[in-house]
Write a protein that holds these residues in place. Sequence first.
Motif, PDB file in Angstrom:
ATOM      1  N   GLU A 196      -3.687   4.621  -1.430  1.00 15.14           N
ATOM      2  CA  GLU A 196      -4.613   5.081  -0.396  1.00 15.14           C
ATOM      3  C   GLU A 196      -4.594   6.607  -0.339  1.00 15.14           C
ATOM      4  O   GLU A 196      -3.619   7.216   0.104  1.00 15.14           O
ATOM      5  CB  GLU A 196      -4.215   4.500   0.963  1.00 15.14           C
ATOM      6  N   ALA A 238       0.241   5.466   0.755  1.00 19.52           N
ATOM      7  CA  ALA A 238      -0.674   6.522   1.167  1.00 19.52           C
ATOM      8  C   ALA A 238      -0.171   7.871   0.686  1.00 19.52           C
ATOM      9  O   ALA A 238       1.036   8.150   0.730  1.00 19.52           O
ATOM     10  CB  ALA A 238      -0.817   6.532   2.689  1.00 19.52           C
ATOM     11  N   PRO A 252       0.835  -1.208   0.000  1.00 23.69           N
ATOM     12  CA  PRO A 252       0.000   0.000   0.000  1.00 23.69           C
ATOM     13  C   PRO A 252       0.866   1.252   0.000  1.00 23.69           C
ATOM     14  O   PRO A 252       2.001   1.240   0.482  1.00 23.69           O
ATOM     15  CB  PRO A 252      -0.791  -0.119   1.300  1.00 23.69           C
ATOM     16  N   GLN A 282      -5.646   9.945   1.303  1.00 23.11           N
ATOM     17  CA  GLN A 282      -6.033  10.283   2.665  1.00 23.11           C
ATOM     18  C   GLN A 282      -5.851  11.773   2.899  1.00 23.11           C
ATOM     19  O   GLN A 282      -5.119  12.445   2.171  1.00 23.11           O
ATOM     20  CB  GLN A 282      -5.187   9.500   3.672  1.00 23.11           C
TER      21      GLN A 282
END
Length: 766
Positions: free
Chosen positions: A692, A632, A630, A694
């Motif tokens: 991701e 972010a 992942p 955010q």
Amino acid sequence: MQTIDSDATRQPLALWGGLECTVNRVGDNYFSQIERNGHHERADDVARFASLGIGTIRYPLLWERVAPDGLARADWRWPDQRLQALREAGIGPIAGLVHHGSGPRTTCLTDPGFATGLAGYAGAVAARYPWIDAYTPVNEPLTTARFSGLYGLWYPHGRDDRSFVQALLIQCRATVLSMRAIRRVNPHARLVQTDDLGKTYSTPAMARCASFYNERRWLAWDLLCGKVDRGHALWDYLTGHGADPAGLLWLRDNPCPPDIIGANYYVTSERWLDHRVERYPANFRGDANGVPCADIETARALATPTPGIGPLLQEAWDRYGIALAVTEAHIDANREDQLRWLLEVWEAGQQARRNGIDLRAVTVWALLGSFDWNCLVTACRGYYEPGPFDVRSPLPRPTALAAMMRELAAGRAPTHPVLRGQGWWRRAGRCLCPPVATPEAPTSITADGHSLVGTASAPILIAGATGTLGRAFARICARRNLAYRLLSRQQMDIADPVSVEQAMQCHQPWAVINASGYVRVDEAENDVERCFRDNVAGPAVLAAACARHGVHLTTFSSDLVFDGRRDSPYMESDHVTPINIYGKSKAAAERAVLGRQPGALVVRTSSFFGPWDSHNFVTQALASLESGEPFAAASDITVTPTYVPDLVNACLDLAIDKESGVWHLTNGDPLTWAELAGKAARQAGVDASRLEAQPGAACRYLAPRPAYSALHTERGMLMPGLDDALQRFLHARGGQARGDTIELAQPIHCTDTRQQANTGRRQQAS
């Protein structure tokens, strides 16, 4: 006002200017350089041209623009205004009536009516402006016939020898009839007939083809000089491809020899033909009359560079004995190589005069630059080549070429330090194939190119040896053959006046690039003293030292000087209101540097990514996503990413131009960090499902970040867009993985492809 007359032979070699003014047609679309470079709307350009010290300019009075709907409806307002301004400025025009054009929509180069139509227009021009004493009715008729009649690139898109021959003969007839019409008004009007002065070299297997090309290159001038009759080397070729013998003999019996032969010379003018196609990149491969071959610039193939334009001028002089001028001298390259090319051509011109050649002038081409010649003006892609002026700024910005023109026009020796290096066309590493060294390849006595090569060269000092940006400057300076010294803090502590002075005395630079500084935005919140020492005190010391020594300074600021309370990109003139310590240090540095050295260049930029470090955001995002991990990224912080090679190249050009003040340099597309990661992944073909997005608050930044710090510019967009930059970044990244040599952004160009076409479209006579 300088005019072209017999006294010119007793005058020093003149410097002329030329305005790229092509109005070529592709299908039903016209591509007008005058509109794209803005000269159509800017009457004050004439004052800019006059500031260069030129007394003569190749200037457009184009048939398609003035009388697109016939002489009865001609609109003379634009030429009336511009020509009057030229007269008042003391600049004599060489009037161009068709420049790579095909005439108004009612005609074309294969229409017999083109010749009489242009002659009618030429007579009207002469009647309205009887004081004009020099004309180029048709620019580069041979080259235009090739592009329009043989290669199919321009209207009427012929792709055969018959169309080529027809277009060439009609343009030559149009020139004869036009000069007759002009001389009925002004008997002393001179013909300045331009064309590409090229030459083809080859392996023995391609000698027949090369010989044909080397005969064909003279055809337009031969026809106008009345040299083409049944004894001409290409008589059978011409008549075998549709030329009416009576039409050829009409040109023989009605000669219109140029008063000045205008030789246009580009890095692509000299070609190498090789039957060993496997040695060359695919885009240089084709065939000639069914024989597979490669057709490539000699600069990219031959182990020993050709001498340049000098021997070609001698060939033209020996063939015709007519006064010559270099009517286009230009290369699409980084700024230092533009300067080096001009110096080579200028010194070759001086030598030609010493050799007894009546060479009148060298013309610096494309005073306002040119658009999309790398695709032969077949599309509007936005590719721009600057000239003495760069029109990407709100008003045309003078470049280092303008300063060099002023020196040459005043009879002074050029002084820019970058001239001490060789141009890319003479350097090792220029070849795109195994270098060819055969008895058939030309050899060069003047391998250095010009007289300043090898003389003492002042370097660029680069502060920041351990940083990504400093190392990038060193890498690209080496690639561009710019002398430099990359200094560590131990070699030059920019915050220590004694250390800086010692470095200045030791290296005697002409420019300083400050690529050092405190870059840890979050840590700066608790390391204020160190941050301000490196980011404010250091640049201030450098600025004071550069001011004392008369040295140009480039230093870097940041988008973090803004508070992000707006939702549109910030311009250079916008008020700075930083919200973190790092931003405050950069804002203070801007004031300190420009206060001590108003001639310094302060570059605001942001969000670096590049091929030479593993720590930048794009590299880290792709590495994580490629491994299935992942990644972010903030979805509410908007920035403008900057590709480091583009930034370095743009800064070096601006430093060579000795630009000053605040500039915003980025790749121009505002987007969030999350959007940047997604865009890079899509272009790389990487699965972005683990990305991701955010809020910035979740990133746990210690230093506050402006929500919107995108940069735009009111001074000139000098760098390509983000999509283009990402493509080149991914190509370079892939090359590193394969162990390839990294190709820099804005590479050393061979893209004077205005004279280059696929060899498969170049037909040899049977």
